[in-house]
Enzyme design. Structure first.
Site, PDB file in Angstrom:
ATOM      1  N   LYS A 175       0.836  -1.203   0.000  1.00  8.42           N
ATOM      2  CA  LYS A 175       0.000   0.000   0.000  1.00  8.42           C
ATOM      3  C   LYS A 175       0.870   1.252   0.000  1.00  8.42           C
ATOM      4  CE  LYS A 175      -3.735  -2.608   2.009  1.00  8.42           C
ATOM      5  NZ  LYS A 175      -4.351  -3.176   3.195  1.00  8.42           N
ATOM      6  N   GLN A 213      -5.051  -1.843   9.385  1.00 12.41           N
ATOM      7  CA  GLN A 213      -4.809  -3.170   8.807  1.00 12.41           C
ATOM      8  C   GLN A 213      -5.367  -4.267   9.717  1.00 12.41           C
ATOM      9  OE1 GLN A 213      -3.329  -3.719   5.680  1.00 12.41           O
ATOM     10  NE2 GLN A 213      -3.986  -5.810   6.045  1.00 12.41           N
ATOM     11  N   ASP A 257     -11.518   1.892   3.229  1.00 12.96           N
ATOM     12  CA  ASP A 257     -11.722   0.441   3.079  1.00 12.96           C
ATOM     13  C   ASP A 257     -13.210   0.126   2.902  1.00 12.96           C
ATOM     14  OD1 ASP A 257      -9.563  -1.264   3.000  1.00 12.96           O
ATOM     15  OD2 ASP A 257      -9.225  -1.230   5.172  1.00 12.96           O
TER      16      ASP A 257
END
Ligand code: NAP
Length: 283
Positions: A52, A96, A119
């Site tokens: 990322k 995460q 997300d």
């Protein structure tokens, strides 16, 4: 049979994000910023976070990593999220997952400002996905849709089967297929006659988390097979949920692992962060 090249499609998406990021900088002086929070030292999570960060560099975003020790408390993590919610130069916040067991990932996700939830895991964004009125697409399922579009694979009226009903992949994947007028069946661990259901799919999406779970007898001649799985085979080698070698000759299209859905997830994250920066700056 044609292989759907996720690396190629994701490179195209990232090029477009890069171009639009440059325009945003030149016209408005805005540089999109993504904060990535990682707790503990899970090696797989570390690889994802590095990917990322690399993608952020490529497209021209500012990326900030917050690497917290495994013993971080819920309160400390929530405080960090709160600080990031308030930071003007951070447009996207990504925590995460999975988090260490003592932390409540649901509470952490709900603490993220929905406008920064790139997300698309926050209940507000999940609800918007249900309604088909979303700002952010859930990264992995959106990446799958982008691949289908890129290869001109129609979803309209097709019989779509999704194996897996997780909040991250299976459920939102099913919604996106439904929004494009697929006839969608969702399968899970309690599904009866799974092989039979799968063998009727025009588009089969596997998001199970079990190596080589989808075998040739479960696939219809000419089906499109999308493999979301990121698993390890008996030799510890990365593989998908689909028994690629035996399935590929029955398909019209298939995604490989690696080089299929994986790179698309990161590309969609870049798209979402760019969109977040635009929304937050009223561009
Ligand atoms: P998950 O939360 O573990 O969900 C797995 C789903 O598969 C569950 O709904 C489960 O059913 C179902 N399942 C398990 N065994 C089954 C069986 N024998 N028959 C039918 N269904 C079964 O996993 P996930 O987070 O959705 O991830 C799935 C896979 O995608 C993993 O390999 C993961 O690493 C990968 N992944 C890849 C990306 C990417 O960027 N490429 C992103 C996210 C995830 P129940 O609900 O009944 O338990």
């Amino acid at each position: 049979m044609q292989i759907i090249d996720g690396k190629k499609v994701s490179a195209q998406v990232k090029e477009e994000v890069k171009k639009q990021t440059l325009e945003l900088k030149e016209q408005y002086g805005i540089t999109p910023g993504l904060a990535v929070v990682i707790v503990g030292d899970d090696p797989a999570s570390r690889v994802y976070v590095n990917n990322k960060k690399k993608a952020c560099e490529f497209v021209g975003f500012k990326s900030e990593e917050f690497s917290l020790p495994a013993e971080t408390t819920q309160e400390e993590l929530l405080n960090l999220v709160k600080t990031l919610n308030e930071k003007k130069d951070i447009n996207g916040i990504l925590v995460q997952l999975p988090l260490p067991e003592h932390l409540d990932d649901k509470a952490v996700i709900e603490a993220i400002d929905p406008l920064k939830d790139v997300d698309a895991f926050h209940a507000v964004n999940v609800g918007k996905i249900m309604l088909g009125e979303y700002d952010f697409m859930p990264c992995t399922p959106a990446g799958v849709m982008e691949m289908l579009h890129s290869y001109n694979i129609p979803v309209n009226s097709k019989n779509c089967v999704v194996i897996g009903r997780s909040n991250i992949v299976g459920k939102p994947m099913s919604m996106l297929l439904l929004h494009e007028n697929g006839t969608v069946t969702i399968c899970h661990s309690r599904t009866q006659n799974l092989a039979e259901i799968c063998s009727k799919a025009d588009i089969l999406v596997a998001a199970v988390g079990k190596p080589k779970f989808v075998t040739a007898d479960m696939v219809k001649e000419g089906a499109v097979v999308i493999d979301v799985g990121m698993d390890r085979d008996e030799n510890g080698k990365l593989c998908g949920d689909v028994d690629f070698e035996n399935v590929k000759d029955k398909c019209s299209y298939i995604t490989p692992v690696p080089g299929g859905v994986g790179p698309m997830t990161v590309a969609t994250l870049m798209k979402n962060t760019l969109k977040a920066a635009k929304i937050q700056n009223n561009v």
